[in-house]
Design an enzyme around this catalytic site. Structure first.
Site: not given
Length: 267
Positions: A45, A123, A164
């Protein structure tokens, strides 16, 4: 079709990238890192996040495909031993894609210099270098709360499963065109009162955060950081742009969540 191969520097990733390059060339596909139609990331990722920021000015022209060479990635659908299957999918490309919302970030500086614009796939966080952060939080131009704590995290739906989630935010399906704000270790007393729960903000609203002190703040945008500059305010809203993934066998969102965090074995 023009394909870019975006790999990290790990040995296994380099080997997969070499095999992919060889196979794509043999299949007659063009390797083009400047103006690709498809960006294939090899790694995890983090590699896909790097590729996203590298090509952020071409999001309306490209689709992404991820190969993971380590632990299961949230954005990566293909395993390192499936290079030949992926090449066949690229050859038979049907042009279909699935897209996800992005976070638009505008940073205003207290010294009057030109504001910065950025995009985030996961984010953005705002914290102080030392001590607690104090900031006023506005929603759609109206003061909502005065925050005191470690910081604030504003995430996209796909980013809701990243930092988050670790600070108590909700997991949000990316079919919702919305952003989320989660508090990081808020302090509540007679002066500072916060909601203490994640907030889901729709596409026609926005969040503005004004730190009480312009200096000594660190602003993160995915893996990128802004520090050492006097931050007057940060404005967050749903971006006009979206990220697109080639839908050869793109994994359903809740399947990704289950595989990443629950991982039940098949019976």
């Amino acid at each position: 079709m023009k394909v870019s191969i975006f790999s990290n520097n790990g040995q296994s990733s380099r080997q997969v990238a070499t095999a992919l390059h060889r196979g794509l060339t043999a299949a007659g596909l063009t390797i083009d890192s400047l103006n690709p139609d498809i960006v294939v990331t090899v790694g995890g990722d983090g590699t896909l996040l790097s590729a996203f920021h590298h090509y952020s000015d071409r999001l309306d022209k490209i689709r992404f495909v991820g190969i993971h060479t380590g632990h299961l990635g949230f954005y990566t659908d293909w395993r390192d031993y499936e290079v030949n299957d992926l090449i066949q999918s690229l050859i038979q490309d049907n042009r279909q894609s699935v897209s996800y919302p992005l976070l638009n970030i505008q940073v205003e500086y207290a010294d009057g210099t030109q504001p910065d614009q950025a995009l985030a796939l996961n984010e953005s966080t705002i914290k102080k270098v030392s001590g607690t952060m104090v900031a006023d939080v506005y929603i759609k131009g109206e003061l909502f709360e005065s925050f005191r704590g470690d910081g604030l995290c504003i995430s996209t739906p796909t980013g809701s499963t990243a930092y988050n989630k670790s600070v108590g935010g909700a997991v949000l399906n990316p079919r919702f065109n919305a952003i989320q704000m989660a508090e990081i270790a808020s302090i509540n007393n007679l002066v500072f009162r916060t909601l203490g729960s994640p907030l889901i903000i729709p596409a026609d609203e926005w969040i503005r955060i004004e730190p009480a002190e312009a200096t000594d703040n660190v602003l993160m945008c995915d893996q990128l950081s802004i520090e050492g500059r006097p931050i007057k305010a940060i404005n967050y809203r749903i971006a006009r742009q979206r990220i697109a993934f080639a839908e050869y066998r793109h994994t359903h969102f809740w399947q990704r969540v289950e595989a990443s965090f629950i991982g039940r074995e098949s019976s």
